[in-house]
Enzyme design. Structure first.
Site, short mmCIF file in Angstrom:
data_model
loop_
_atom_site.label_atom_id
_atom_site.label_comp_id
_atom_site.label_asym_id
_atom_site.label_seq_id
_atom_site.Cartn_x
_atom_site.Cartn_y
_atom_site.Cartn_z
N SER A 71 -3.21 -8.49 -9.77
CA SER A 71 -2.95 -8.14 -8.38
C SER A 71 -3.11 -9.41 -7.56
O SER A 71 -4.21 -9.97 -7.50
CB SER A 71 -3.96 -7.06 -7.96
OG SER A 71 -3.89 -6.84 -6.57
N LYS A 82 1.50 -7.58 -9.55
CA LYS A 82 1.49 -6.76 -8.34
C LYS A 82 1.26 -7.67 -7.15
O LYS A 82 0.35 -8.50 -7.16
CB LYS A 82 0.39 -5.71 -8.49
CG LYS A 82 -0.05 -5.03 -7.22
CD LYS A 82 -0.97 -3.85 -7.54
CE LYS A 82 -2.20 -3.84 -6.66
NZ LYS A 82 -3.12 -2.73 -6.97
N LYS A 120 0.52 -8.04 -3.16
CA LYS A 120 0.03 -7.37 -1.96
C LYS A 120 0.99 -7.69 -0.81
O LYS A 120 1.38 -8.86 -0.62
CB LYS A 120 -1.37 -7.88 -1.62
CG LYS A 120 -2.42 -7.44 -2.61
CD LYS A 120 -2.68 -5.96 -2.49
CE LYS A 120 -3.89 -5.54 -3.30
NZ LYS A 120 -4.17 -4.10 -3.16
N ASP A 168 1.96 -3.60 -3.40
CA ASP A 168 0.89 -2.70 -2.92
C ASP A 168 0.66 -3.00 -1.44
O ASP A 168 0.30 -4.12 -1.07
CB ASP A 168 -0.40 -2.94 -3.72
CG ASP A 168 -1.52 -1.97 -3.35
OD1 ASP A 168 -1.33 -1.12 -2.45
OD2 ASP A 168 -2.60 -2.05 -3.99
N GLU A 189 3.15 0.75 -4.22
CA GLU A 189 1.83 1.41 -4.17
C GLU A 189 1.40 1.63 -2.72
O GLU A 189 1.43 0.71 -1.90
CB GLU A 189 0.82 0.53 -4.91
CG GLU A 189 -0.56 1.15 -5.09
CD GLU A 189 -1.49 0.28 -5.95
OE1 GLU A 189 -0.97 -0.55 -6.74
OE2 GLU A 189 -2.71 0.41 -5.83
N ASP A 230 -2.68 5.39 -4.43
CA ASP A 230 -4.01 4.85 -4.71
C ASP A 230 -4.99 5.53 -3.75
O ASP A 230 -5.57 6.57 -4.08
CB ASP A 230 -3.96 3.31 -4.55
CG ASP A 230 -5.31 2.61 -4.65
OD1 ASP A 230 -6.34 3.29 -4.73
OD2 ASP A 230 -5.36 1.36 -4.64
N LYS A 277 -8.73 4.89 -9.91
CA LYS A 277 -9.93 4.05 -9.84
C LYS A 277 -11.09 5.01 -9.90
O LYS A 277 -11.25 5.84 -8.99
CB LYS A 277 -9.97 3.27 -8.52
CG LYS A 277 -8.87 2.24 -8.36
CD LYS A 277 -8.92 1.61 -6.99
CE LYS A 277 -7.82 0.57 -6.83
NZ LYS A 277 -7.69 0.13 -5.42
N GLY A 306 -8.18 -1.83 -9.93
CA GLY A 306 -9.42 -2.59 -9.83
C GLY A 306 -9.88 -2.71 -8.40
O GLY A 306 -9.09 -2.50 -7.46
O1 OSB Z 1 -5.48 -1.55 -3.52
O2 OSB Z 1 -5.73 -1.98 -5.58
C1 OSB Z 1 -6.08 -2.16 -4.40
C2 OSB Z 1 -8.80 -4.84 -4.26
C3 OSB Z 1 -9.56 -4.39 -3.22
C4 OSB Z 1 -9.16 -3.25 -2.55
C5 OSB Z 1 -8.01 -2.57 -2.92
C6 OSB Z 1 -7.25 -3.01 -4.01
C7 OSB Z 1 -7.65 -4.19 -4.66
C8 OSB Z 1 -6.90 -4.80 -5.77
C9 OSB Z 1 -7.70 -5.68 -6.70
O3 OSB Z 1 -5.71 -4.68 -5.90
C10 OSB Z 1 -7.34 -5.54 -8.12
C11 OSB Z 1 -8.36 -6.27 -8.98
O4 OSB Z 1 -9.53 -5.82 -9.07
O5 OSB Z 1 -8.00 -7.29 -9.58
MG MG Z 2 -3.97 -0.30 -4.30
#
Ligand code: OSB
Ligand code: MG
Length: 375
Positions: A139, A165, A167, A193, A218, A243, A267, A295
């Site tokens: 991510s 992924k 952001k 995401d 996402e 999510d 999660k 994560g």
């Molecule tokens: O939306 O998946 C998410 C991290 C903090 C808050 C929300 C998200 C995330 C990540 C991190 O995408 C993924 C990782 O732990 O590598």
């Molecule tokens: Mg997410």
């Protein structure tokens, strides 16, 4: 041996990230992580990690609300009881307390870890896991320019990651995704995401994103908004993945009933722990809805729990399970989490419990506060 803990130690550790991590709703440079240690009378401990952030920008919970909830209600409620199985923990906590799912999950998941140690079985096996390695994705946080993002995406592919992924947020979306698609070619597994950064008024942008052949989009819309996600999914080819919106089994059922999405990011911390995760997993499997394990920038303890969960059969998409070295100079467990050149993380199956050892010296050095419930 019965599942029981008479003493619960709560610790807050601070772990600086190697690189700041930016999502649409905020940035993290250092993780403040609450760790739960459940101590069995025979001297065996089960460990859990609370995934709540410092700010309430992903969910309403924070490390400080979770700390308060654990020490005031959750830990006293389940401490000192003979528990027939770890399932009893989520039953009690769901029945007696509303919300506070990340706080509950930290104790509930530690209970499973303790139960697995007491029974001498790997946590992954106790949960019903069937895989011995998990395909891993990365991510990538929001970057300052498309070029900076492309550089990270190319490096991620070179390291073997099976999914990338990105952001996104309004203003850092189409141009960024387009640049990565161009650089990685049409067959790369790309996802985005938004962490709830869009509304239906942004449908022009969302339709552009629909043209990049993404494996999923996402959580584009609000965390409580299954109805508008359903309208959006109707208008897009790309599967939506939820999510933030999926906080329990009922919300997963609502997603399917309403057509609000076609994939779920599970999660365990977000849904109240393993029992809830298993229920969502089993329901989605029966509904032919693929799931994957997200994560929350966990330390090696939370990662161990995620890896164990992701070994279940319906986790058919790569998880956000990057190795320790991506986040930390040094993790809090041994061995640290690694990923091979095919982007696979091994499920530890030759030790009881979560399969990694907590580095107590490291934890002691990083601890900034501590609270003990029980004697
Ligand atoms: O939306 O998946 C998410 C991290 C903090 C808050 C929300 C998200 C995330 C990540 C991190 O995408 C993924 C990782 O732990 O590598
Ligand atoms: Mg997410």
């Amino acid at each position: 041996m019965t599942l029981r803990y008479d003493r619960i130690v709560l610790r807050e550790i601070r772990l600086p990230l190697k690189q700041p991590f930016r999502i649409s709703s905020g940035m993290v440079t250092e993780r403040r992580i609450a760790l739960v240690e459940l101590q069995h009378p025979d001297g065996i401990s089960g460990w859990g990690e609370c995934v709540a952030g410092e700010q309430p920008n992903y969910s309403p919970e924070t490390i400080d609300t979770a700390w308060w909830a654990i020490r005031t209600w959750i830990a006293p409620r389940v401490r000192g009881e003979d528990l027939p199985s770890p399932n009893a923990v989520s039953e009690i906590l769901e029945r007696d307390f509303r919300g506070h799912r990340m706080a509950k999950a930290a104790v509930e998941m530690a209970s499973w870890e303790l139960a697995a140690r007491l029974e001498g079985v790997p946590l992954a096996r106790m949960l019903g896991g069937t895989r011995d390695e998990i395909a891993t994705g990365i991510s990538l946080g929001i970057q300052s320019s498309p070029d900076a993002l492309v550089e990270l995406a190319l490096a991620a592919r070179k390291n073997g990651y099976n999914k990338i992924k990105i952001k996104i947020a309004p203003g850092t979306d189409v141009e960024f995704v387009s640049a990565v698609r161009e650089a990685l070619g049409p067959s790369a597994h790309l996802a985005v995401d938004a962490n709830s950064a869009y509304t239906l008024d942004d449908s022009a942008v969302l339709r552009r994103l629909d043209t990049f052949n993404l494996v999923m989009i996402e959580q584009p819309l609000g965390r409580e908004d299954l109805v508008r996600h359903a309208a959006l999914q109707q208008s897009l080819r790309t599967p939506l993945c939820l999510d933030e919106s999926i906080t329990d089994l009922e919300r997963a059922q609502d997603m399917v009933t309403l057509g609000s999405g076609r994939i779920i990011n599970i999660k365990p911390g977000r849904v109240g722990g393993f029992a809830s995760s298993l229920a969502i997993h089993d329901y989605c499997w029966a509904q032919h809805v693929p799931v994957w394990c997200g994560g929350m920038l966990e330390s090696g303890i939370g990662r161990a729990h995620n890896v164990a969960l992701a070994s279940l059969p319906n986790f058919t998409l790569p998880g956000d399970l990057s190795p320790s070295s991506r986040y930390w100079e040094r993790d809090v467990v041994t061995p640290e989490w690694t990923m091979d050149e095919r982007g696979m993380v091994r499920v530890p199956l030759d030790a009881p419990g979560m399969g990694v050892t907590v580095d107590m010296d490291r934890i002691d050095n990083l601890t900034v506060r501590r609270d003990v419930i029980g004697r």
